[in-house]
Each structure stands twice: as structure tokens, then as C-alpha cells.
Design a protein around this motif. Structure first.
Motif, mmCIF file in Angstrom:
data_model
loop_
_atom_site.group_PDB
_atom_site.id
_atom_site.type_symbol
_atom_site.label_atom_id
_atom_site.label_comp_id
_atom_site.label_asym_id
_atom_site.label_seq_id
_atom_site.Cartn_x
_atom_site.Cartn_y
_atom_site.Cartn_z
ATOM 1 N N MET A 1 12.692 8.680 -31.398
ATOM 2 C CA MET A 1 13.008 9.904 -32.114
ATOM 3 C C MET A 1 14.404 9.791 -32.725
ATOM 4 S SD MET A 1 13.228 13.690 -30.499
ATOM 5 C CE MET A 1 14.724 14.542 -30.813
ATOM 6 N N THR A 2 14.511 10.100 -33.975
ATOM 7 C CA THR A 2 15.795 10.071 -34.662
ATOM 8 C C THR A 2 16.414 11.463 -34.635
ATOM 9 O OG1 THR A 2 14.994 8.342 -36.132
ATOM 10 C CG2 THR A 2 16.945 9.546 -36.832
ATOM 11 N N VAL A 3 17.666 11.521 -34.277
ATOM 12 C CA VAL A 3 18.395 12.785 -34.225
ATOM 13 C C VAL A 3 19.003 13.045 -35.595
ATOM 14 C CG1 VAL A 3 20.416 13.915 -33.229
ATOM 15 C CG2 VAL A 3 18.903 12.586 -31.763
ATOM 16 N N GLN A 4 18.785 14.247 -36.126
ATOM 17 C CA GLN A 4 19.402 14.635 -37.391
ATOM 18 C C GLN A 4 20.742 15.294 -37.093
ATOM 19 O OE1 GLN A 4 17.370 17.617 -39.713
ATOM 20 N NE2 GLN A 4 18.671 17.271 -41.475
ATOM 21 N N VAL A 5 21.792 14.794 -37.716
ATOM 22 C CA VAL A 5 23.131 15.344 -37.523
ATOM 23 C C VAL A 5 23.527 16.097 -38.788
ATOM 24 C CG1 VAL A 5 25.549 14.822 -37.033
ATOM 25 C CG2 VAL A 5 23.737 13.479 -35.952
ATOM 26 N N LEU A 6 23.822 17.371 -38.627
ATOM 27 C CA LEU A 6 24.206 18.222 -39.754
ATOM 28 C C LEU A 6 25.718 18.215 -39.920
ATOM 29 C CD1 LEU A 6 21.848 21.216 -38.896
ATOM 30 C CD2 LEU A 6 21.391 19.281 -40.416
ATOM 31 N N GLY A 7 26.194 18.792 -41.002
ATOM 32 C CA GLY A 7 27.627 18.861 -41.245
ATOM 33 C C GLY A 7 28.044 17.854 -42.290
ATOM 34 N N LYS A 8 29.333 17.691 -42.421
ATOM 35 C CA LYS A 8 29.895 16.801 -43.445
ATOM 36 C C LYS A 8 30.126 15.409 -42.866
ATOM 37 C CE LYS A 8 31.947 20.488 -46.135
ATOM 38 N NZ LYS A 8 33.171 21.070 -46.675
ATOM 39 N N VAL A 10 30.263 11.349 -42.726
ATOM 40 C CA VAL A 10 30.739 10.361 -43.696
ATOM 41 C C VAL A 10 30.075 9.000 -43.513
ATOM 42 C CG1 VAL A 10 32.965 11.522 -44.048
ATOM 43 C CG2 VAL A 10 32.778 9.726 -42.313
ATOM 44 N N ASP A 11 29.311 8.838 -42.433
ATOM 45 C CA ASP A 11 28.578 7.589 -42.226
ATOM 46 C C ASP A 11 27.408 7.840 -41.283
ATOM 47 O OD1 ASP A 11 29.567 7.578 -39.593
ATOM 48 O OD2 ASP A 11 31.100 6.081 -40.003
ATOM 49 N N ASP A 12 26.665 6.783 -40.980
ATOM 50 C CA ASP A 12 25.480 6.947 -40.129
ATOM 51 C C ASP A 12 25.810 6.839 -38.644
ATOM 52 O OD1 ASP A 12 25.956 4.237 -39.939
ATOM 53 O OD2 ASP A 12 23.929 3.632 -40.475
ATOM 54 N N GLN A 13 27.097 6.837 -38.296
ATOM 55 C CA GLN A 13 27.503 6.814 -36.892
ATOM 56 C C GLN A 13 28.075 8.159 -36.450
ATOM 57 O OE1 GLN A 13 29.984 3.179 -36.748
ATOM 58 N NE2 GLN A 13 28.356 2.353 -35.438
ATOM 59 N N THR A 14 27.792 9.190 -37.174
ATOM 60 C CA THR A 14 28.130 10.596 -36.908
ATOM 61 C C THR A 14 29.589 10.969 -37.156
ATOM 62 O OG1 THR A 14 28.649 10.571 -34.518
ATOM 63 C CG2 THR A 14 26.307 10.674 -35.128
ATOM 64 N N ARG A 15 30.357 10.095 -37.784
ATOM 65 C CA ARG A 15 31.726 10.492 -38.132
ATOM 66 C C ARG A 15 31.645 11.568 -39.216
ATOM 67 N NH1 ARG A 15 31.763 4.972 -37.744
ATOM 68 N NH2 ARG A 15 32.937 4.175 -35.968
ATOM 69 N N CYS A 16 32.653 12.441 -39.234
ATOM 70 C CA CYS A 16 32.657 13.512 -40.226
ATOM 71 C C CYS A 16 34.013 13.548 -40.939
ATOM 72 C CB CYS A 16 32.351 14.849 -39.569
ATOM 73 S SG CYS A 16 33.646 15.453 -38.454
ATOM 74 N N ILE A 17 34.121 14.456 -41.885
ATOM 75 C CA ILE A 17 35.374 14.552 -42.636
ATOM 76 C C ILE A 17 36.530 15.002 -41.758
ATOM 77 C CG2 ILE A 17 34.207 14.938 -44.841
ATOM 78 C CD1 ILE A 17 35.067 17.923 -44.582
ATOM 79 N N HIS A 18 36.242 15.663 -40.643
ATOM 80 C CA HIS A 18 37.292 16.148 -39.753
ATOM 81 C C HIS A 18 37.738 15.097 -38.741
ATOM 82 C CE1 HIS A 18 34.721 19.644 -40.901
ATOM 83 N NE2 HIS A 18 35.891 20.038 -41.352
ATOM 84 N N TYR A 19 36.793 14.329 -38.231
ATOM 85 C CA TYR A 19 37.067 13.315 -37.203
ATOM 86 C C TYR A 19 36.344 12.034 -37.589
ATOM 87 C CZ TYR A 19 38.689 17.379 -34.676
ATOM 88 O OH TYR A 19 39.369 18.522 -34.327
ATOM 89 N N TYR A 40 32.965 20.813 -33.853
ATOM 90 C CA TYR A 40 32.940 22.273 -33.918
ATOM 91 C C TYR A 40 33.282 22.787 -35.315
ATOM 92 C CZ TYR A 40 38.048 22.185 -33.636
ATOM 93 O OH TYR A 40 39.375 21.958 -33.901
ATOM 94 N N GLN A 41 34.124 22.046 -36.048
ATOM 95 C CA GLN A 41 34.494 22.490 -37.387
ATOM 96 C C GLN A 41 33.310 22.385 -38.345
ATOM 97 O OE1 GLN A 41 38.558 21.436 -38.799
ATOM 98 N NE2 GLN A 41 38.662 20.285 -36.870
ATOM 99 N N CYS A 42 32.525 21.308 -38.225
ATOM 100 C CA CYS A 42 31.317 21.180 -39.050
ATOM 101 C C CYS A 42 30.353 22.322 -38.757
ATOM 102 C CB CYS A 42 30.638 19.834 -38.801
ATOM 103 S SG CYS A 42 31.434 18.424 -39.597
ATOM 104 N N HIS A 43 30.196 22.659 -37.469
ATOM 105 C CA HIS A 43 29.311 23.767 -37.100
ATOM 106 C C HIS A 43 29.828 25.068 -37.712
ATOM 107 C CE1 HIS A 43 27.781 27.048 -34.539
ATOM 108 N NE2 HIS A 43 26.683 26.300 -34.455
ATOM 109 N N LYS A 44 31.107 25.303 -37.592
ATOM 110 C CA LYS A 44 31.698 26.537 -38.120
ATOM 111 C C LYS A 44 31.487 26.659 -39.629
ATOM 112 C CE LYS A 44 36.046 29.111 -38.182
ATOM 113 N NZ LYS A 44 37.440 29.119 -37.757
ATOM 114 N N GLU A 45 31.600 25.542 -40.341
ATOM 115 C CA GLU A 45 31.463 25.547 -41.796
ATOM 116 C C GLU A 45 30.016 25.645 -42.275
ATOM 117 O OE1 GLU A 45 33.448 21.983 -43.055
ATOM 118 O OE2 GLU A 45 35.430 22.756 -42.520
ATOM 119 N N HIS A 46 29.062 25.188 -41.458
ATOM 120 C CA HIS A 46 27.681 25.089 -41.945
ATOM 121 C C HIS A 46 26.684 26.022 -41.270
ATOM 122 C CE1 HIS A 46 28.367 21.705 -44.637
ATOM 123 N NE2 HIS A 46 29.261 21.337 -43.742
#
Length: 107
Positions: A1-8, A10-19, A40-46
């Protein structure tokens, strides 16, 4: 099962614009909605709702995913991992501990 990661992410290893350091490779399933976000910031924004934290009695729930090997671990496994993936030994950012109170009830 592939987990879908929401938010911003920046790559396929779950890094985001905040971290996005080399060790920022986990995503957390939020208790309030059951959706994975990198932080938490991605959650707050989306998300269209406030965050709620995981209660201790639900720490057996699979709610953290390693962005490197995609291993989905329980909250207990993650909190006891010493910032190392229990499956692939990738290093997690130890600084994430500073934000645990935003996701998990205190032990």
C-alpha cells in the motif's frame, strides 16, 4: 500500500517546503483527519480544520511513515526509534522531537 502525503512536498521522501534537510524524511498521519502530512505547517495550510493530537491509548496505530523505505510504523515504534527507521536504518531528524507535542499526547 502506498501512502499519499499531502501538503507542499518537495520530493518523494516526504520533505516539504518547511522542513527539507536530509533527515526530514517522515510524514505523520494526523489524528483529526487520518491524512498524512510532512509537518504541522503543511496541515495548517492545506486542511480545512484544526489539528488534534494522538491520545496515548492510540499509540499502537500506524501513523508515521519513513520517506526513504515507505515503512509505516506505529506511534510507539516511532517514538522509541531514537531517530532511526526501525526497518531501513535511515536517520530521522532528531529535532522533530521538539514538535512531538503538536502531534502526540505526552507519554
Amino acid at each position: 500500500m502506498t501512502v499519499q502525503v499531502l501538503g507542499k512536498t518537495v520530493d518523494d521522501q516526504t520533505r516539504c517546503i518547511h522542513y527539507h534537510s536530509l533527515k526530514d524524511i517522515i510524514a505523520i498521519k494526523f489524528h483529526c483527519c487520518g491524512e498524512y502530512y510532512p509537518c504541522y505547517q503543511c496541515h495548517k495550510e492545506h486542511a480545512d480544520h484544526p489539528n488534534s493530537i494522538w491520545p496515548k491509548e492510540k499509540f499502537h496505530t500506524k501513523a508515521v511513515v519513513c520517506g526513504d523505505c515507505k515503512f509505516e510504523m506505529t506511534i510507539h515504534e516511532y517514538l522509541n526509534s531514537h531517530s532511526i527507521c526501525p526497518k531501513c536504518s535511515s536517520l530521522f531528524n532528531p529535532g522533530c522531537e521538539n514538535h512531538h507535542h503538536l502531534y502526540f499526547e505526552k507519554k
